[in-house]
Design an enzyme around this catalytic site. Structure first.
Site, short mmCIF file in Angstrom:
data_model
loop_
_atom_site.label_atom_id
_atom_site.label_comp_id
_atom_site.label_asym_id
_atom_site.label_seq_id
_atom_site.Cartn_x
_atom_site.Cartn_y
_atom_site.Cartn_z
N GLU D 29 46.25 57.52 84.52
CA GLU D 29 46.40 58.57 85.53
C GLU D 29 45.26 58.51 86.55
OE1 GLU D 29 46.55 62.09 83.11
OE2 GLU D 29 48.21 61.27 81.96
N ALA D 59 51.66 61.61 81.48
CA ALA D 59 52.61 61.33 80.40
C ALA D 59 51.92 60.35 79.46
CB ALA D 59 53.89 60.74 80.99
N GLU D 60 51.03 60.88 78.64
CA GLU D 60 50.20 60.00 77.82
C GLU D 60 51.02 59.19 76.81
OE1 GLU D 60 49.19 62.92 78.89
OE2 GLU D 60 47.24 62.54 79.81
N PHE D 83 40.60 61.89 79.14
CA PHE D 83 39.64 62.53 78.24
C PHE D 83 40.11 62.24 76.81
CE2 PHE D 83 36.99 65.59 80.76
CZ PHE D 83 37.59 65.41 81.99
N ASP D 85 40.06 63.99 74.30
CA ASP D 85 40.78 65.15 73.77
C ASP D 85 42.29 64.97 73.92
OD1 ASP D 85 38.29 67.44 74.07
OD2 ASP D 85 38.29 65.76 75.45
N PHE D 86 42.71 64.23 74.96
CA PHE D 86 44.14 64.08 75.23
C PHE D 86 44.81 63.11 74.26
CE2 PHE D 86 42.95 64.65 80.02
CZ PHE D 86 42.45 65.90 79.74
N HIS D 129 37.84 69.62 76.58
CA HIS D 129 37.50 68.45 77.40
C HIS D 129 36.14 67.87 77.02
CE1 HIS D 129 40.82 69.66 79.97
NE2 HIS D 129 40.63 68.63 80.75
#
Ligand SMILES: Cc1ncc(C[n+]2csc(CCOP(=O)(O)OP(=O)(O)O)c2C)c(N)n1
Ligand SMILES: Cc1ncc(C[n+]2csc(CCOP(=O)(O)OP(=O)(O)O)c2C)c(N)n1
Ligand SMILES: [Mg+2]
Ligand SMILES: [Mg+2]
Lengths: 363, 325, 363, 325
Positions: D29, D59-60, D83, D85-86, D129
């Site tokens: 992204e 859209a990971e 990140f 975290d995602f 984050h």
């Protein structure tokens, strides 16, 4: 014969449609013209054979399960064979297949040997994955069968990734991705469809709508009547709904979609309506389905329907029954071969976590 | 006392709590009409109806999101994630949302919900349907983590989890669903955060969880019978909160400990307990803590390979015997 | 005044539209009929005030950031105020708001005190979350602001869950969920929309289409031109596209959607087109946007447009400027109050992981 | 040698490998035209164009699914998860698909891909984050896990990760992006699976990772200067494969060890190293291994609270000094 074009004309599948090709030549002119339409006799006989192979191998798997020779779980595609057969026949040998736990059919129709398929279900060393993967993960990279995925939705973006590689390398390959109706409600479906559409990837998403997720009717949990077709527009795609019990119909939409994909036209989303004859998985008697619904769908069994069409189009009975017999024999032979195979060698436990062949996480 | 299977105890605990409190609702895939793919929730749909027992689409983020939103606004949802492996498709809701929201909002939000899930291997389902992932949950601050080994504990701990004001990840053991055991009749509540000494012993202690508890007990019985070694077995039961008191007390009796984990080797709860013992009981240590785990590999599917991967009675027996030699 | 109905008529927002209500009564008949239409003067003045409050507080936050008094990150909604104001005005006091990191506006318009909002951005003890959450997680449960969520998509199913509780308890509450255009491409969007539609939940999904995800134009990554509206049909929902820079227009669709939700008609998906005046977050100068596009949208700034409408509808200039002055003063007062607040007490570090107030993972 | 920032080293490593091998592609992204939200990939889009440097939707799962499918069929993708975290929204693709597929298919599939991600706290971004989640990846068999602490290591280890035939999770440290350091010019490759002794010492050893490395070094310098204590600092760098040789060798010099982790308390890599040392160097242990970690809480956002939560130079210094007392 297209069958031949596949990398491995598998030995364990004795059936051959060669003789039948000649037999076909003797049919009446009118039938002949129907038989030799855009699909043609060769492909039709292939599709018939593929459907039979799946049917009989799946039933055999069921028997072996009842004998406690198939362990864990298994998800049969009996009743849904026309989709696998139609799509595989529309594919080129180097196209990719990505499928689910209900993937014996899709792996076999690409050419994976029956012995290796049964062997995997039985946890034997001769198995496609030497027993390491199990029934839900059949994979045969040499035949373009890039894996069976057991977590709903995961393989849709992965199939898109293979299409991306094909697009990048300009190989002309197409990536076929099979999944169920229930899968249209999970996030990965949405992400994959959108990205594939934006990137115009050569990937074909085939939703096998067998009307149920596990035990819950798809209509109970889905906001639209046709879980895939009614959502195509959300990705700028055409809505395609096809009779999943008619291999010819499936072949035609799959072929057209593949042509479109190869020529840079991007992805397609195909919804094929069908029905599974067995329960969701080995342990499921499928009592949650209305009797009438079951009866109606059993009356539309794709294999007798296709057989009737072949005869109607002028294929000789002996050709058809020849295929039937040879398929049965091939399944018998494969069963015996798989039964004779030993359990996987214990060394396999610690191999192939890593590309160096090993499994060590430390020095 | 009635004899119930582990799976029956699940349904009984949920029924007990749904009867007691109409704010308890239950949702998941095929959990209602079909009674769950492991038949662990049979009867609830008929008893409590479709408003309280809701079949969902295949949409784990939506399931847990719905549970969270409802918990924040007055309900006490119990959600099922069919196989614990599927936490991977909804981990954000678990680890980033459910676990953190109370802290981030300085306590404005309370999150009384339970996520039940079928965990662990031994049933030939292959690498994507067999994982023991208790450590995934234990790593995340803000989650309570429970994994019972017997029908009685299923009932008592699940009921306690539903009554708890915090989010609880409740790991049910796939391979134990058919096991039977005595379960107290009527209301039965156990306390979260308590380990249980299931077998006393003073030559060494084995810490085990879920399916590893009966295996550890069998290994201990064999050590007693064949070698005259008297090993204590502690059912850890509650990873968060962790009953370090019982863990340390039991350790100090012998200064020798073993952990038996189903999860793969690295960063499991065994490493945590081993480190804690080293940190806090170092001068009582007679031997290093030895971890018995599944190797650090995805779980294979065939009978012989899967059996070889998971800690077995034999492996526990041999490791302890050799360790104490 | 609707403002009053909100649980907390916040003191730190000095502005009151009471006087102005009287002033409105003196306007000419024709203007009056336009002013007192389905929306009415009271709500209009409220929406004007709310937009101003957001605008000035956000600009103040930007200034404080430049002074290094706001740390971490912050995502301003300057330019998008009409959506927050329009929706909040359509809500009842006990309705729920779920929003994103770009959520200062949505939290404030429900009544959260300015001092507490600024205090949180500045990491002070007076902050809404006492500094524990930060700018991306503003929450004020007492005002129905159920949280700001910083992981794209997560709060859509959570908002559906709150709607589920309202449905189950038959409270008549509606759950509003705000998110950006980029969020329509992630899996959680799809899962939440489908489940909300199937369960007919009283939840309203509001997509604030500001044409960009972070720095990438939404059109570059989305398969349809209107990322939300063009997908409503995939969930059996009506396609709703509204001018997000017109608070009246937003109010009307939000009000209608809320009525529908309260009466059991299920969810709505609203796409409101708008534009952010600043960059995506504190550090972004937004140079990736075409100058002409920026100019066109600045010319459609919702606040001057709304001001002009008020005057056109007959509201007196002194009423309007009275609101403007009082809002500015309120922002100044809040800034001073927040600046005076100390950093959070160190004891907060170990509180409220658990409902018992503590943070211990062991006995 | 040129002086580069940590973020510049990222772009340089990717450029080096993209130039060498046209099968290397890069997606994520805002990584292309915008050069990444951390400006760590500036210039790549201009140099290699939109076919090889692809901006994606948010859209990971699609990003990592695409990377995986492409890796299986001949490309060598580098994917960015903005990140760490995602990871929670795409953990299935990481943990269940990418990590397991080679093993499950008996080696039919090879998975040469790298997932880069910005990890860790210290920048006031709050609990969603700021997480350090190396242990999420370390727990999963089939993933290699790297976390560099200096620009030179970023370049050398990232390049090596891209050349590796296995999936590598590459943790870049958010709080280090602006740090500068000498980086070898031209092709620079380090070896995965090697720890680095960044400061020798024989009174004790501190194991640290990423942002904790410079802090550990500072604490060690202060121990030397103020207390005459000579502490070694090991930059673990590679969690999988883990360089147990260097770890044990360094330990045996003093028999006293400390780990400094940014992740929350439970089940971190510190617990793994502590357990390993206890298991394999027990008789060389002079003191228990002490773990210095973030407490088991979500990370708070305000300056003072976040600083108090993360292991600081002071906390490291004090813990080691008291521990050696
Ligand atoms: C993420 C995830 N959730 C749930 C399951 C359990 N599960 C396996 S198959 C299945 C039903 C799938 O339905 P559908 O997509 O229609 O495929 P079908 O089985 O009918 O072929 C479910 C819920 C899973 N494997 N993965
Ligand atoms: C799962 C996830 N992926 C990526 C991000 C990083 N991120 C934060 S905001 C943002 C853009 C969101 O765009 P949009 O939904 O249009 O909202 P806007 O910021 O324009 O209001 C991205 C990619 C995130 N927070 N979560
Ligand atoms: Mg189905
Ligand atoms: Mg946007």
């Amino acid at each position: 014969m297209a069958r031949k074009a596949a990398k491995s004309a598998t030995k364990s599948r004795g059936a051959s449609a060669k003789a039948s090709s000649k037999a076909g030549a003797k049919t009446s002119t009118r039938s002949k013209s129907r038989l030799n339409d855009d699909i043609g006799e060769e492909k039709r006989l292939k599709m018939f054979q593929l459907q039979l192979e799946v049917r009989h191998l799946e039933k055999r798997a069921h028997d072996l399960f009842l004998q406690n020779l198939v362990k864990g779980t298994s998800h049969l595609a009996v009743g849904q064979e026309a989709i696998a057969a139609g799509c595989a026949t529309a594919m080129r040998p180097n196209d990719y297949t990505f499928c689910t736990y209900r993937g014996h059919a899709h792996t076999m129709v690409r050419g994976a040997p029956m012995t290796a398929v049964l062997g995997e279900l039985m946890g034997r060393e001769c198995g496609l994955l030497k027993g390491k993967g199990g029934s839900m993960h059949l994979t045969s990279v040499e035949h373009g069968a890039m894996g069976s995925y057991a977590i709903i939705g995961a393989h849709l973006p992965i199939a898109a990734g293979a299409a991306w590689a094909a697009q990048y390398k300009k190989t002309g390959q197409v990536s076929f991705c099979f999944f169920g109706d229930g899968t249209t409600n999970i996030g990965a479906f949405h992400e994959a469809l959108n990205m594939a559409a934006v990137w115009k990837l050569p990937v074909i998403f085939v939703c096998e709508n067998n009307l149920y997720m596990e035990y819950t009717p798809i209509g109970d949990v889905t906001a639209v009547p046709n879980p895939a077709a009614d959502r195509a527009a959300a990705y700028g795609l055409e809505s395609i709904l096809v009779d999943g019990n008619d291999a010819d119909a499936v072949y035609r939409v799959a072929y057209a979609a593949a042509e479109k994909a190869r020529s840079g036209g991007g992805p397609s989303l195909i919804e094929a309506r069908t029905y599974r004859h067995f329960g969701h998985s080995r342990a499921d008697p499928a009592t949650y389905r209305p009797k009438k619904e079951v009866e109606e769908w059993l009356a539309r069994d794709p294999i007798p329907m296709y057989r009737a069409r072949l005869l109607e189009f002028g294929v000789k009975e002996n050709v058809v029954s020849g295929i039937e017999e040879s398929v049965l024999k091939a399944v018998d032979d494969a069963t015996e071969a798989a039964k004779e195979s030993p359990p996987p060698s214990m060394e396999l436990l610690d191999t192939d976590v890593w590309a160096d062949g090993g499994a060590s996480w430390r020095n | 006392m009635a004899e119930l299977t582990y799976r029956e105890a699940v349904a009984e605990a949920i029924a007990q709590e749904m009867e007691r409190d109409e704010n308890v609702v239950f949702l998941g895939e095929d959990i209602g009409k079909a009674g769950g793919v492991f038949k662990a929730t049979v009867g609830l749909f008929d008893k409590f109806g479709p408003e309280r027992v809701r079949d969902t689409p295949i949409a784990e983020q939506a399931i847990l999101g719905a549970a969270m939103g409802a918990a924040m606004t007055g309900l006490r949802p119990v959600a099922e994630i069919m196989f614990s492996d599927f936490f991977a498709v909804c981990w954000d809701i678990v680890a980033n949302q459910i676990a953190k929201t109370r802290y981030m909002t300085d306590g404005q939000v309370t999150m009384p919900l339970v996520i039940r899930t079928a965990n662990g291997g031994g049933v030939r389902f292959g690498a994507q349907h067999s994982q023991a992932v208790e450590n995934w949950a234990m790593m995340i601050p803000g989650l309570k983590v429970i994994a019972p080994s017997s029908p009685a504990d299923v009932k008592g701990l699940l009921a306690a989890s539903i009554r708890d004001e915090d989010p609880v990840i409740f790991f049910e053991q796939k391979s134990l669903y058919a096991e039977k055991g005595e379960v107290p009749d009527g209301e039965h509540i156990e306390e979260l955060g308590t380990a249980k000494v299931v077998r006393p012993g003073d030559d060494a202690v084995i810490y085990a969880l879920a399916a590893m508890v009966p295996r550890a007990v069998k290994a201990a019985e064999r050590l007693q019978a064949e070698d005259g070694i008297n090993v204590s077995v502690v059912d850890v039961r509650s990873l968060v909160p962790l009953d370090t008191q019982t863990i340390f007390d039991e350790f100090r009796k012998s200064g020798r400990a073993f952990t038996v984990e189903e999860n793969p080797r690295l960063c499991g709860w065994g490493a945590e307990i081993s480190s804690l013992i080293t940190e806090e009981c170092f001068w009582d240590m007679d031997l290093p803590v030895t971890r018995i785990t599944t190797p650090h590999i995805p779980l294979p599917a065939s009978d012989n390979l899967e059996d070889a991967a998971l800690p077995s009675v034999d492996r526990i027996y041999n490791t302890v015997r050799e360790g104490l030699d």
